[in-house]
Write an enzyme that holds these catalytic residues in place. Structure first.
Site, PDB file in Angstrom:
ATOM      1  N   THR A  24     -14.249  15.786   3.019  1.00  0.00           N
ATOM      2  CA  THR A  24     -15.585  16.023   3.571  1.00  0.00           C
ATOM      3  C   THR A  24     -16.051  14.723   4.211  1.00  0.00           C
ATOM      4  O   THR A  24     -15.613  13.634   3.825  1.00  0.00           O
ATOM      5  CB  THR A  24     -16.605  16.435   2.488  1.00  0.00           C
ATOM      6  OG1 THR A  24     -16.790  15.340   1.594  1.00  0.00           O
ATOM      7  CG2 THR A  24     -16.151  17.640   1.713  1.00  0.00           C
ATOM      8  N   HIS A  25     -16.941  14.859   5.179  1.00  0.00           N
ATOM      9  CA  HIS A  25     -17.444  13.660   5.867  1.00  0.00           C
ATOM     10  C   HIS A  25     -18.938  13.833   6.136  1.00  0.00           C
ATOM     11  O   HIS A  25     -19.359  14.907   6.582  1.00  0.00           O
ATOM     12  CB  HIS A  25     -16.678  13.446   7.177  1.00  0.00           C
ATOM     13  CG  HIS A  25     -17.090  12.200   7.881  1.00  0.00           C
ATOM     14  ND1 HIS A  25     -16.784  10.937   7.406  1.00  0.00           N
ATOM     15  CD2 HIS A  25     -17.816  12.011   9.005  1.00  0.00           C
ATOM     16  CE1 HIS A  25     -17.295  10.037   8.207  1.00  0.00           C
ATOM     17  NE2 HIS A  25     -17.929  10.654   9.189  1.00  0.00           N
ATOM     18  N   ASP A  44     -10.570  10.506   9.651  1.00  0.00           N
ATOM     19  CA  ASP A  44     -11.444  11.664   9.908  1.00  0.00           C
ATOM     20  C   ASP A  44     -11.075  12.417  11.186  1.00  0.00           C
ATOM     21  O   ASP A  44     -11.953  12.821  11.950  1.00  0.00           O
ATOM     22  CB  ASP A  44     -12.919  11.208   9.939  1.00  0.00           C
ATOM     23  CG  ASP A  44     -13.339  10.572   8.629  1.00  0.00           C
ATOM     24  OD1 ASP A  44     -12.879  11.036   7.577  1.00  0.00           O
ATOM     25  OD2 ASP A  44     -14.110   9.602   8.657  1.00  0.00           O
ATOM     26  N   ILE A  82      -7.560   5.763   2.989  1.00  0.00           N
ATOM     27  CA  ILE A  82      -6.711   6.545   3.879  1.00  0.00           C
ATOM     28  C   ILE A  82      -5.335   6.605   3.223  1.00  0.00           C
ATOM     29  O   ILE A  82      -4.825   5.576   2.770  1.00  0.00           O
ATOM     30  CB  ILE A  82      -6.581   5.824   5.249  1.00  0.00           C
ATOM     31  CG1 ILE A  82      -7.967   5.610   5.876  1.00  0.00           C
ATOM     32  CG2 ILE A  82      -5.667   6.590   6.182  1.00  0.00           C
ATOM     33  CD1 ILE A  82      -8.717   6.867   6.184  1.00  0.00           C
ATOM     34  N   ARG A 139       0.820  -1.221   0.000  1.00  0.00           N
ATOM     35  CA  ARG A 139       0.000   0.000   0.000  1.00  0.00           C
ATOM     36  C   ARG A 139       0.852   1.268   0.000  1.00  0.00           C
ATOM     37  O   ARG A 139       0.437   2.311  -0.496  1.00  0.00           O
ATOM     38  CB  ARG A 139      -1.022   0.015   1.122  1.00  0.00           C
ATOM     39  CG  ARG A 139      -0.506   0.071   2.509  1.00  0.00           C
ATOM     40  CD  ARG A 139      -1.497   0.801   3.377  1.00  0.00           C
ATOM     41  NE  ARG A 139      -1.667   2.189   2.905  1.00  0.00           N
ATOM     42  CZ  ARG A 139      -2.603   2.996   3.342  1.00  0.00           C
ATOM     43  NH1 ARG A 139      -3.490   2.585   4.186  1.00  0.00           N
ATOM     44  NH2 ARG A 139      -2.663   4.260   2.921  1.00  0.00           N
ATOM     45  N   ASP A 163      -5.757  14.412   7.833  1.00  0.00           N
ATOM     46  CA  ASP A 163      -4.442  13.979   8.282  1.00  0.00           C
ATOM     47  C   ASP A 163      -4.364  12.462   8.105  1.00  0.00           C
ATOM     48  O   ASP A 163      -5.212  11.883   7.435  1.00  0.00           O
ATOM     49  CB  ASP A 163      -4.148  14.454   9.708  1.00  0.00           C
ATOM     50  CG  ASP A 163      -5.117  13.890  10.730  1.00  0.00           C
ATOM     51  OD1 ASP A 163      -5.843  12.921  10.391  1.00  0.00           O
ATOM     52  OD2 ASP A 163      -5.145  14.400  11.859  1.00  0.00           O
ATOM     53  N   ALA A 164      -3.368  11.839   8.699  1.00  0.00           N
ATOM     54  CA  ALA A 164      -3.178  10.407   8.434  1.00  0.00           C
ATOM     55  C   ALA A 164      -4.154   9.525   9.228  1.00  0.00           C
ATOM     56  O   ALA A 164      -4.156   8.304   9.070  1.00  0.00           O
ATOM     57  CB  ALA A 164      -1.737  10.009   8.717  1.00  0.00           C
TER      58      ALA A 164
HETATM   59  C1  GRF Z   1     -19.883  11.907   0.513  1.00  0.00           C
HETATM   60  O1  GRF Z   1     -20.928  11.879   1.445  1.00  0.00           O
HETATM   61  C2  GRF Z   1     -18.553  11.857   1.193  1.00  0.00           C
HETATM   62  O2  GRF Z   1     -18.462  12.599   2.349  1.00  0.00           O
HETATM   63  C3  GRF Z   1     -18.451  10.391   1.488  1.00  0.00           C
HETATM   64  O3  GRF Z   1     -18.908   9.773   0.315  1.00  0.00           O
HETATM   65  C4  GRF Z   1     -19.834  10.631  -0.316  1.00  0.00           C
HETATM   66  C5  GRF Z   1     -19.319  10.906  -1.712  1.00  0.00           C
HETATM   67  O4  GRF Z   1     -20.339  10.926  -2.614  1.00  0.00           O
HETATM   68  N1  GRF Z   1     -17.106  10.020   1.872  1.00  0.00           N
HETATM   69  P1  GRF Z   1     -20.096  11.297  -4.132  1.00  0.00           P
HETATM   70  O5  GRF Z   1     -19.088  10.306  -4.686  1.00  0.00           O
HETATM   71  O6  GRF Z   1     -19.575  12.714  -4.180  1.00  0.00           O
HETATM   72  O7  GRF Z   1     -21.447  11.169  -4.756  1.00  0.00           O
END
Ligand code: GRF
Length: 186
Positions: A107-108, A144, A91, A64, A140-141
């Site tokens: 984004t999460h 989230d 990751i 990896r 970061d590593a």
């Molecule tokens: C988003 O909700 C993101 O935060 C999560 O997966 C989704 C991505 O969706 N890790 P898309 O590929 O942009 O439709």
């Protein structure tokens, strides 16, 4: 501001960024979009928008860290100011993070530090929270764990499924993402 975006899936959040750029609402250059596997819709829609694309296929690497290094080097060829993880479901290691220190944005679909990991929507629903939301952070590593840049709440409705809740969260994710990129670009 030049960005390279990384996708693993459909890239609908990325599409919102592409649309904002095309509409003149976001003054950034999407230099390239990369994926960790072949056949993603995220790559297909980016190519359709005339953006350079690449795949650094995780399965082509024995180790990896070799994959991480190949991804880092490929991303670096575009000399991005920001690397955006847009539904990139891997990751990356310390060496990748160090190369793009403080410039790797993720984004999460939950209000971190609650419900980190690959199933933020499912886990929030299973826990029974009444409010969840979207987070934009510096990656970061860890999983989230990076500094939070922006968050928005989303109400959980009584009849929500993972899919319906995720769709409403994504509306907020897209808004936050575009706002954050605009701020980083000024
Ligand atoms: C988003 O909700 C993101 O935060 C999560 O997966 C989704 C991505 O969706 N890790 P898309 O590929 O942009 O439709």
């Amino acid at each position: 501001m030049r960005i390279v975006a990384l996708v693993s899936g459909s890239g609908s959040n990325l599409q919102a960024v592409i649309d904002a750029v095309e509409a003149g609402e976001l003054d950034i250059e999407i230099a390239a979009v990369g994926a960790d596997r072949h056949g993603t819709y995220g790559i297909e829609r980016s190519a359709a928008a005339g953006i350079d694309t690449f795949v650094v296929n995780f399965r082509d690497y024995a180790d990896r860290h070799e994959w991480d290094d190949a991804l880092r080097d490929q991303v670096a060829t575009y000399e991005p100011d920001i690397v955006l993880s847009s539904g990139f479901m891997r990751i990356v290691d310390e060496r990748f993070i160090k190369k793009f220190e403080g410039r790797y944005i993720n984004t999460h679909p939950a209000l971190l530090p609650s419900f980190p990991g690959a199933h933020g929507v499912r886990d929030a629903l299973a826990y029974g929270v009444k409010v969840t939301g979207a987070t934009v952070m510096v990656a970061d590593a860890g999983v989230d764990t990076g500094p939070i840049l922006a968050q928005a709440p989303v109400q959980v409705l009584a009849d929500d499924t993972e899919a319906t809740l995720h769709e409403r969260i994504k509306v907020e994710e897209r808004r936050l993402l575009i706002d954050t990129l605009a701020k980083l670009g000024t």
